[in-house]
Motif scaffolding. Structure first.
Motif, PDB file in Angstrom:
ATOM      1  N   VAL B  51      26.029   6.932  -0.125  1.00 59.42           N
ATOM      2  CA  VAL B  51      25.599   5.699  -0.511  1.00 59.42           C
ATOM      3  C   VAL B  51      24.393   5.172  -0.139  1.00 59.42           C
ATOM      4  CG1 VAL B  51      28.045   4.818  -0.499  1.00 59.42           C
ATOM      5  CG2 VAL B  51      26.592   4.529   1.364  1.00 59.42           C
ATOM      6  N   LYS B  52      23.859   5.864   0.899  1.00 58.15           N
ATOM      7  CA  LYS B  52      22.361   5.498   1.285  1.00 58.15           C
ATOM      8  C   LYS B  52      21.359   6.503   0.363  1.00 58.15           C
ATOM      9  CE  LYS B  52      20.872   3.226   3.679  1.00 58.15           C
ATOM     10  NZ  LYS B  52      20.760   1.553   3.285  1.00 58.15           N
ATOM     11  N   ASP B  53      21.763   7.769   0.243  1.00 59.02           N
ATOM     12  CA  ASP B  53      20.966   8.733  -0.611  1.00 59.02           C
ATOM     13  C   ASP B  53      20.939   8.260  -2.142  1.00 59.02           C
ATOM     14  OD1 ASP B  53      20.244   9.561   1.912  1.00 59.02           O
ATOM     15  OD2 ASP B  53      21.107  11.470   1.409  1.00 59.02           O
ATOM     16  N   ARG B  54      21.987   7.901  -2.637  1.00 59.44           N
ATOM     17  CA  ARG B  54      22.099   7.791  -4.087  1.00 59.44           C
ATOM     18  C   ARG B  54      22.066   6.428  -4.661  1.00 59.44           C
ATOM     19  NH1 ARG B  54      26.853  11.404  -3.924  1.00 59.44           N
ATOM     20  NH2 ARG B  54      27.873  10.170  -5.943  1.00 59.44           N
ATOM     21  N   ILE B  55      22.284   5.679  -3.969  1.00 56.59           N
ATOM     22  CA  ILE B  55      22.199   4.133  -4.346  1.00 56.59           C
ATOM     23  C   ILE B  55      20.915   3.453  -4.237  1.00 56.59           C
ATOM     24  CG2 ILE B  55      23.224   2.010  -4.196  1.00 56.59           C
ATOM     25  CD1 ILE B  55      26.128   3.109  -3.794  1.00 56.59           C
ATOM     26  N   ARG B  56      20.445   2.927  -5.298  1.00 57.50           N
ATOM     27  CA  ARG B  56      19.021   1.954  -5.167  1.00 57.50           C
ATOM     28  C   ARG B  56      19.579   0.855  -6.225  1.00 57.50           C
ATOM     29  NH1 ARG B  56      16.043   5.637  -9.524  1.00 57.50           N
ATOM     30  NH2 ARG B  56      17.896   6.939 -10.232  1.00 57.50           N
ATOM     31  N   HIS B  57      18.544  -0.052  -6.212  1.00 59.07           N
ATOM     32  CA  HIS B  57      18.600  -1.136  -7.102  1.00 59.07           C
ATOM     33  C   HIS B  57      18.111  -1.051  -8.396  1.00 59.07           C
ATOM     34  CE1 HIS B  57      19.797  -3.562  -3.799  1.00 59.07           C
ATOM     35  NE2 HIS B  57      19.014  -3.007  -3.023  1.00 59.07           N
ATOM     36  N   CYS B  58      19.055  -1.677  -9.161  1.00 61.53           N
ATOM     37  CA  CYS B  58      18.460  -1.671 -10.828  1.00 61.53           C
ATOM     38  C   CYS B  58      17.179  -2.296 -11.101  1.00 61.53           C
ATOM     39  CB  CYS B  58      19.536  -2.281 -11.734  1.00 61.53           C
ATOM     40  SG  CYS B  58      19.348  -2.374 -13.403  1.00 61.53           S
TER      41      CYS B  58
END
Lengths: 377, 198
Positions: B51-58
């Motif tokens: 979740v830390k590596d793959r998720i970012r903000h649209c």
């Protein structure tokens, strides 16, 4: 409402005390520092979810213990009983409040359900102290009548804290000139307007209760009067929106001053509830006896005000009732209190009761010694 | 309390930082992890790092996503004339669960709160304003019903209205399926204030 039984465990200087109260006068006798007031404080926890004087919950835990418990049986005037329990744990701090083993949605929802009227020596400042003391009196009375008022009050305090922080930041140069003060101002005026309207109505209604109570306590022609002086003058029939509008205008007029001083200068948090006797300010000119009589009148008035609006007799908690009173005034007050509801009274001396009250199952007395309760001989 | 294993103690510490997790629950969770087969624990650890590596903000709506723009912003089925402004990503999930709202979102990342040092610069307000163009017909403000949400609503509506867009806010009041007699007085009072003409 009466409280029929109470149990205190590791509460202040009580290891474990159990009391069965009568439905009339309950007198707690004992020297100073024996634990009489602690019993009133425990009842306050069951009704208001907290102490009646500004004490933190952790101080109520008996020295060397980690948890206090207070449990009481509250019986409504219609006869319905409720078991109310408060437990407070010091580490980590946690307060558990239950009514018939069910936790209420929030503690503020409990206020007013088991109405109380409290008189304690600290309340002397209501008639003699700063306006904040009178606002607190007004707020506690209104909160026990209306949960909508209490919600508004809680909301108002939060808005005020946010707005004051922003103003302080502006003054300290930590927030730019473009800092959005306006949303907080509008919020403040909106909720403030509702509070001021409620308080105006309260003062107008309550004044006659106080006049009646005062005349039942002293002979003579002194007439007490309550007058609500909001920072924003509003007619008695003004709607909250009108008051909010007037508040907004005043805030805009004082905008520069607010920024310079870094705090909110307009709103119900600056209001005064003026008390006078025959047109003379009580705060400045009343004698000690007049102060105490007026204070007792306010509390008697609060009792009847709450009773009529909640259809329930509040429980009277009278701490050190006879201090600063001569024998004649004490007897008058006792006569008036005797016609009200259930009262729990602490006193160091029994003299005022002698010959006036017959002890039986309705009127009871107890002796408190070192945190232990004995039925008085 | 002293544990016989430093590794266990460390795990309990970590769990107890989670919201809503106290010391006792943290201990139960840690002991549960200890009982799990090793590969399940590895799976869990991977998920945590994932979740830390793959998720970012649209870059459009600021919601959390793995692809940019996010699936909602990229979807051709969405009504692009509607933008619902919320405080946090979990508010998007709440509105999405209704399966009724077909518009887009904008996640502010919080609400105005001077006490927490949150002003407009700490929120994605500028990003919201740049999104308002001729395609957007209505902005729905769906802040939490508290003091901070209210201030944010007032603040945003004052910024948005001059842009010529319709600005609305969600209603507050009686929950659907709830009986009037069981509604608390404060909620009922707000519902009366927010009454609508028929």
């Amino acid at each position: 409402m009466v409280i029929s039984d109470i149990m205190l465990r590791n509460f202040r200087n009580h290891v474990e005390s159990r009391i069965t109260f009568g439905e009339g006068l309950n007198v707690l006798l004992g020297d100073n520092g024996q634990g009489k007031t602690n019993i009133l404080e425990a009842v306050s926890y069951l009704s208001l979810t907290k102490s009646f004087y500004a004490a933190s919950d952790s101080h109520a835990v008996r020295l060397g213990e980690g948890i206090f418990e207070v449990e009481g049986e509250m019986v409504a005037d219609g006869g319905t009983p409720s078991t109310v329990r408060v437990a407070y744990q010091k580490d980590p701090p946690e307060k558990t409040f239950t009514i018939n083993n069910v936790r209420p949605d929030s503690l503020s929802r409990v206020i007013g359900r088991f109405p109380v009227v409290i008189l304690s020596p600290e309340h002397g400042s209501i008639t003699s102290g700063a306006p904040a003391e009178r606002r607190r009196f007004m707020d506690l009375t209104l909160s026990q009548v209306s949960s909508v008022y209490l919600d508004d009050l809680i909301e108002y305090r939060r808005i005020l804290r946010q707005r004051n922080r922003l103003l302080a930041d502006v003054r300290a140069g930590q927030a730019g000139a473009a800092a959005p003060l306006e949303p907080w101002t509008m919020n403040l005026a909106q909720v403030g307007g509702r509070i001021i309207q409620r308080r105006s109505r309260f003062a107008a209604e309550f004044s006659s209760y106080v006049g009646w109570a005062y005349s039942s306590l002293v002979q003579g022609d002194e007439v007490p009067l309550l007058k609500y002086l909001p920072c924003t003058p509003a007619g008695p029939g003004a709607e909250p929106e009108e008051i909010a509008g007037a508040m907004l205008q005043q805030i805009h007029e004082r905008a520069a001053e607010e920024r310079r001083r870094g705090t909110s200068l307009v709103g119900p948090h600056r209001d005064e509830l003026q008390l006078s006797l025959n047109g003379t300010s009580v705060q400045r000119y009343a004698s000690q006896g007049q102060h105490k009589t007026l204070l007792v009148s306010l509390k008697v008035a609060e009792f009847y005000y709450l009773r009529e609006r909640r259809n329930e007799d509040p429980i009277l908690l009278l701490d050190d009732l006879f201090s600063e009173l001569d024998a004649q005034r004490s007897r008058r007050i006792l006569a008036v209190v005797g016609t009200m509801g259930q009262a729990i009274i602490t006193t160091t001396e029994e003299t005022p009761f002698q010959g006036e009250v017959h002890w039986n199952t309705r009127h009871r007395r107890f002796t408190i010694e070192h945190g232990t309760v004995y039925p008085a001989a | 309390m002293l544990y016989t294993s430093e590794a266990l103690q460390q795990l309990i510490e970590e769990f107890s930082h989670f919201p809503g997790i106290g010391r006792k629950t943290a201990q139960r969770l840690a002991l549960h992890v200890l009982k799990l087969p090793r590969d399940e624990v590895v799976q869990m650890a991977k998920a945590l790092v994932g979740v830390k590596d793959r998720i970012r903000h649209c870059t459009v709506c600021s919601n959390i996503t793995e692809q940019d723009p996010c699936v909602i912003c990229a979807s051709p089925k969405r009504d692009r004339s509607l933008v619902c402004v919320v405080e946090e990503p979990n508010d998007v999930m709440a509105v999405e669960k209704t399966n009724e709202y077909r518009g887009l979102y904008h996640v502010l990342g919080g609400a105005l709160s001077p006490l927490d040092g949150i002003g407009p610069d700490q929120l994605r307000v500028r990003e919201l304003l740049t999104r308002i163009n001729s395609d957007v017909g209505e902005v729905i403000l769906a802040m939490n019903p508290n003091v901070e949400g209210e201030a944010t609503t007032i603040y945003l509506s004052r910024l948005l209205k001059p842009l010529g867009v319709r600005v609305s806010r969600i209603a507050r009041g009686i929950p659907v399926g709830g009986d009037l007699e069981f509604a608390d007085e404060a909620t009922l009072t707000r519902a009366l204030e927010g009454r609508i003409a028929l």
